[in-house]
Enzyme design. Sequence first.
Site, short mmCIF file in Angstrom:
data_model
loop_
_atom_site.label_atom_id
_atom_site.label_comp_id
_atom_site.label_asym_id
_atom_site.label_seq_id
_atom_site.Cartn_x
_atom_site.Cartn_y
_atom_site.Cartn_z
N LYS A 24 0.86 -1.19 0.00
CA LYS A 24 0.00 0.00 0.00
C LYS A 24 0.89 1.23 0.00
O LYS A 24 1.67 1.43 0.92
CB LYS A 24 -0.92 0.00 1.24
CG LYS A 24 -1.70 1.32 1.44
CD LYS A 24 -2.64 1.30 2.65
CE LYS A 24 -3.25 2.68 2.88
NZ LYS A 24 -4.17 2.73 4.05
N ASP B 43 -2.68 10.26 3.28
CA ASP B 43 -4.08 9.88 3.46
C ASP B 43 -4.80 10.93 4.29
O ASP B 43 -4.74 10.89 5.52
CB ASP B 43 -4.15 8.50 4.13
CG ASP B 43 -5.59 8.06 4.38
OD1 ASP B 43 -6.52 8.69 3.81
OD2 ASP B 43 -5.78 7.08 5.14
N LYS C 36 -10.22 13.19 7.64
CA LYS C 36 -9.77 12.82 8.99
C LYS C 36 -9.75 14.05 9.88
O LYS C 36 -9.62 15.16 9.40
CB LYS C 36 -8.33 12.27 8.90
CG LYS C 36 -8.20 10.87 8.34
CD LYS C 36 -6.76 10.40 8.41
CE LYS C 36 -6.61 9.01 7.81
NZ LYS C 36 -7.30 7.96 8.57
N ASP D 263 1.53 6.61 5.38
CA ASP D 263 0.57 5.63 4.87
C ASP D 263 1.10 4.88 3.64
O ASP D 263 0.39 4.08 3.03
CB ASP D 263 -0.77 6.31 4.58
CG ASP D 263 -1.96 5.39 4.77
OD1 ASP D 263 -1.80 4.34 5.44
OD2 ASP D 263 -3.04 5.70 4.24
N ASP E 258 -12.32 7.25 3.57
CA ASP E 258 -11.09 7.05 4.34
C ASP E 258 -10.69 5.57 4.40
O ASP E 258 -9.56 5.25 4.78
CB ASP E 258 -11.27 7.62 5.75
CG ASP E 258 -9.94 7.82 6.48
OD1 ASP E 258 -8.89 7.72 5.80
OD2 ASP E 258 -9.98 8.08 7.69
N GLU F 48 -9.62 3.72 2.17
CA GLU F 48 -9.13 3.76 0.79
C GLU F 48 -8.09 2.69 0.50
O GLU F 48 -7.95 2.26 -0.64
CB GLU F 48 -8.57 5.15 0.47
CG GLU F 48 -7.11 5.39 0.85
CD GLU F 48 -6.83 5.29 2.34
OE1 GLU F 48 -7.77 5.50 3.12
OE2 GLU F 48 -5.68 4.99 2.74
N ARG G 46 -7.87 -0.45 1.26
CA ARG G 46 -8.43 -1.72 0.78
C ARG G 46 -8.89 -1.61 -0.68
O ARG G 46 -8.89 -2.60 -1.42
CB ARG G 46 -9.56 -2.18 1.71
CG ARG G 46 -10.77 -1.29 1.74
CD ARG G 46 -11.68 -1.55 2.94
NE ARG G 46 -11.10 -1.04 4.18
CZ ARG G 46 -11.66 -1.19 5.38
NH1 ARG G 46 -12.79 -1.87 5.51
NH2 ARG G 46 -11.09 -0.67 6.44
#
Length: 494
Positions: free
Chosen positions: A259, A264, A271, A282, A341, A343, A345
Amino acid sequence: MANVKGLKRTTKTLETVKTEFLALGLLQGQSLATVTAGLTRELRASVTAAAKIETFKGKSDECILVYGNADIKRIAVFGLGKKSELTTDDFRKAGARIMNRANGLKVKKITVDTASFALTSKLLLQAFTEGLMITGYEFLNYKSDKENEKTVQTVELLGKPDAAILKKVTALSKAVFLARDVSNHPANVATPTFLAEEAKKLGAAPGFKTTIIDESKFEALGLGAFYGVARGSAQPAKLILMEYKGGKKGDKPFALIGKGLTFDSGGISLKPGANMDEMKFDMCGSATVLGVMKAVAELQPKLNIIAAIGSTENMPGGNAQRPGDIVKAYNGKTIEILNTDAEGRLVLADVLAYVTDKYKPAKMMDFATLTGAVLIALGNRVSGIMGNDEALLAEIKRASENSGERVWELPLWEDYFGDIKSKIADIKNLGDGRMAGTISAGMFLKQFVGDTPWCHMDIAGTAWGAKKPEYLPKVGATGVAVRLVYDLLENQVK
Ligand code: BES
Ligand code: MG
Ligand code: ZN
């Protein structure tokens, strides 16, 4: 250049060595004379006197420091504890203690007598020297005044340790440093394009090929879930593919997926502000993959590997996807976006399905800072793993033992599928409220790997900010799982 540069094997002995700092080890209960025998009579007497004053017994938290002569300026004897109680990772920690002590004294070159550290196997030698090396890291790229705390540049090893292990440990440590570096760069520098450039650099090694697929191709390729996340950002997203052919032609590759969210923000499901800066980390899953591939480039294992990184920012731009949107992933499954959020996955769904389809890997593993929930479940000492194949999970647990990079398995029982069912699409990108958040994310990923033996590692707790064990840095990224994965890969070589 503040990081330690490498391990140097020398044929010198305690009789002939000249050094600013000599490290010796002593097991609890072992007589001091057995490890100081090669020293001059005066130095032996000084060490013996110091041990008496400090009632030094060789316990694992003990260390005595003695000032010597013009040849050997300082001698530090490190207690190792009782041999019967020592784990592999205790040897790594012993290496770290030496390095931290020497750095505290602002020493540039140290000498370690490996013969005194009870290194009875190659694995223990590897652990011990890894501890020395990976503790010698600091990130100074943005300090105008490069005042380095990690002064040690060279580690000289007495006792003729196995040269092949030293070569491997030097390569692995530099791979860990690369993973930490790319993670520590801020998001305005470490963009998806920056990660692609890092992958291209590795592409120059024998057996390597790097291919970059730009965001402009995503829709046509059917990467609808990845594209949905990428839309909100001005930085072009990249699917980064690295193929390494070191094995036999026709041998199915081992696949590594990362990933690579270079920032993010949460997207439209923004967030909260507090600690949002940490979301530059991230992309640590992709850093792990880059680190492993750097070690592969250097060490050239006889194995085929495919590495893939899905890299984008998650931003709330005018073109960003909305809660309620429905996207179609590479394998045809439709996904209802209920929180932008969640995201990671979505990006991984497409990368996993794409790699499964194009490369038919023998086994596949992904690395992701996927859920805050894994911090609640496990804290920052251990990564969460889950998967669909008992044998692969067992191999990973073994690599975890060897590397000291701890993992703990969470279940992916079929009944968790209920948590990600959507009322309107095939699945949704959220689970059951606050319940089992790490598992529902894993269950989501499972929908995209088909029959491939696969394991997901959630490193949201371990990728940065974990200050223990003592070979991890006090600030920033840890380079988690690079060593674990290399151990796992070595185990694939037939
Ligand atoms: N990158 C985050 C996960 C994360 C959170 C990593 C905190 C490290 C520290 C991920 O994209 C995310 O935002 N996950 C959400 C999922 C939720 C919306 C279902 C989370 O964990 O809160
Ligand atoms: Mg998120
Ligand atoms: Zn994320």
